[in-house]
Design an enzyme around this catalytic site. Structure first.
Site, short mmCIF file in Angstrom:
data_model
loop_
_atom_site.label_atom_id
_atom_site.label_comp_id
_atom_site.label_asym_id
_atom_site.label_seq_id
_atom_site.Cartn_x
_atom_site.Cartn_y
_atom_site.Cartn_z
N ASN A 21 39.69 -47.46 34.02
CA ASN A 21 39.34 -48.79 34.51
C ASN A 21 39.36 -48.89 36.03
OD1 ASN A 21 39.09 -49.59 31.87
ND2 ASN A 21 41.13 -50.50 31.76
N ASP A 74 37.15 -53.83 33.57
CA ASP A 74 37.64 -54.12 32.22
C ASP A 74 38.70 -55.22 32.22
OD1 ASP A 74 38.35 -54.19 29.57
OD2 ASP A 74 38.20 -52.04 29.30
N SER A 91 36.06 -49.04 25.33
CA SER A 91 36.94 -48.95 24.17
C SER A 91 36.24 -49.39 22.89
CB SER A 91 38.20 -49.80 24.39
OG SER A 91 37.84 -51.14 24.71
N LYS A 129 27.71 -53.83 29.44
CA LYS A 129 28.60 -53.29 28.43
C LYS A 129 28.26 -53.94 27.09
CE LYS A 129 33.09 -54.22 28.53
NZ LYS A 129 34.52 -54.15 28.88
N ASP A 133 45.46 -54.26 30.80
CA ASP A 133 44.94 -52.98 30.32
C ASP A 133 44.87 -51.97 31.46
OD1 ASP A 133 43.93 -51.06 28.65
OD2 ASP A 133 41.89 -51.86 28.60
#
Length: 349
Positions: free
Chosen positions: A177, A190, A23, A41, A172
């Site tokens: 994910n 995530d 994101s 990440k 989320d």
């Protein structure tokens, strides 16, 4: 920049080509000096500063929010939103949350959370084991109906089991994910938006669900008043029966001791009830306050309903939820499979 060195000086191998997008960042494959395959990440430059600037200006919308929902207590909600957004842009905080989930599900029979390598994590980079598997869309194209039903139950167990058993909530739920390795497991990714609930709030949620199941209007009203949902002027202004009707619609999957199928139509109905005046509840919901502890619950309910709707997940969710809420015996083969793991967990709260 995060390490004060070129990635090639930190990792044994680093692939400059992004493996995927996140994101607010992108994901790269790498290898640690000990040979462990990992993914890193990396947050996009400037994104944290931009979000922090937006948060600083967010209170400008408070008067508009009060016009839309005059009984909202804005300051606690703004503080909660700010805390959750700050968490999302701090990858070291995300690493801590993911490590907490990994600890609780390490060696679980069908739930996998990749291990985090905290010594390599920084505020703008998180490093974890490289997990392989099909994407949600790939799984939908290639899986059997039985496999999709299995995955639906696993996702439900992870979301609601984490809340009720460990007081942890990953806010989320998104198809991107999840990974599906093809061996019956689901990999969960995530953990930037996580909420740790107090025992009191978790227990209050359970009591509210009990009263909704029993359709006990008086009890639900008292519980919601105690939790801070009702106007400061008291509950007299709120139509209690319509409030119960909305909660029962929202919790329809767990109301009856019978199989129930999630559908895209149900997911849309829930969203419409909170956004569309024609659904018949918006004026009622505008009378309520939203306690900050419940902010993420709405977000994840909408997301999980949508995911399970795409899977057409069917089960006796009443009995599955009773495993979490009441400690009821295993109600499905998956429950029997995970029962020894749960019984031995030192993290039950």
């Amino acid at each position: 920049e995060q390490y004060g060195a070129d990635p090639a000086q930190v990792f044994a191998a680093w692939d400059d080509r992004p493996l995927a997008s996140a994101s607010i960042g992108q994901v790269h494959r790498a290898r640690l000096p000990d040979g462990t395959d990992v993914v890193a990440k990396v947050q996009y430059p400037g994104i944290a500063e931009a979000i922090e600037s937006d948060l600083a200006n967010a209170e400008l919308f408070a008067p508009l929010a009060r016009m839309i929902s005059p009984n909202l207590r804005i300051r606690p909600l703004m503080d909660e939103l700010r805390d959750r957004m700050v968490d999302e842009i701090d990858y070291q905080r995300e690493a801590e949350y993911q490590a907490a989930f990994h600890e609780r599900y390490d060696d679980h029979p069908f739930i996998t959370v990749p291990r985090v390598h905290t010594e390599y994590c920084r505020p703008r980079i998180i490093v974890m084991d490289h997990a392989r598997g099909a994407s949600f869309d790939e799984m939908m194209r290639t899986s059997t109906e039985a496999e999709r039903q299995r995955y639906g139950e696993i996702i439900y167990r992870f979301v609601h089991g984490s809340l009720h058993r460990f007081r942890l909530f990953n806010g989320d739920p998104h198809p991107g994910n999840y990974l599906f390795p093809g061996d019956g497991r689901v990999v969960f990714l995530d953990f930037g938006s996580v909420k740790l609930f107090s025992s009191a709030t978790r227990d209050a949620i359970r009591e509210q669900l009990h009263s909704v199941r029993r359709a006990d209007v008086k009890e639900l009203t008292a519980l919601l008043d105690h939790a801070g949902f009702l106007p400061e002027r008291g509950a007299r202004e709120v139509d209690r029966n319509r409030l119960m009707a909305w909660f029962r619609m929202f919790n329809r999957p767990i109301l009856a001791d019978a199989p129930w199928t999630y559908t895209p139509e149900f997911a849309r109905e829930i969203i419409r009830s909170t956004t569309d005046p024609r659904a018949g509840y918006l004026d009622l919901l505008r009378q309520l306050n939203l306690p900050p502890d419940y902010l993420l619950l709405n977000r994840i309910q909408w997301g999980v309903n949508s995911i399970l709707g795409r899977l057409r997940a069917t089960a006796n969710w009443y009995r599955i939820s009773d495993e979490f809420i009441r400690g009821a015996p295993p109600s499905t083969p998956l429950a029997e499979q995970e029962a020894p793991f749960i019984a031995a967990s030192p993290f039950l709260a």
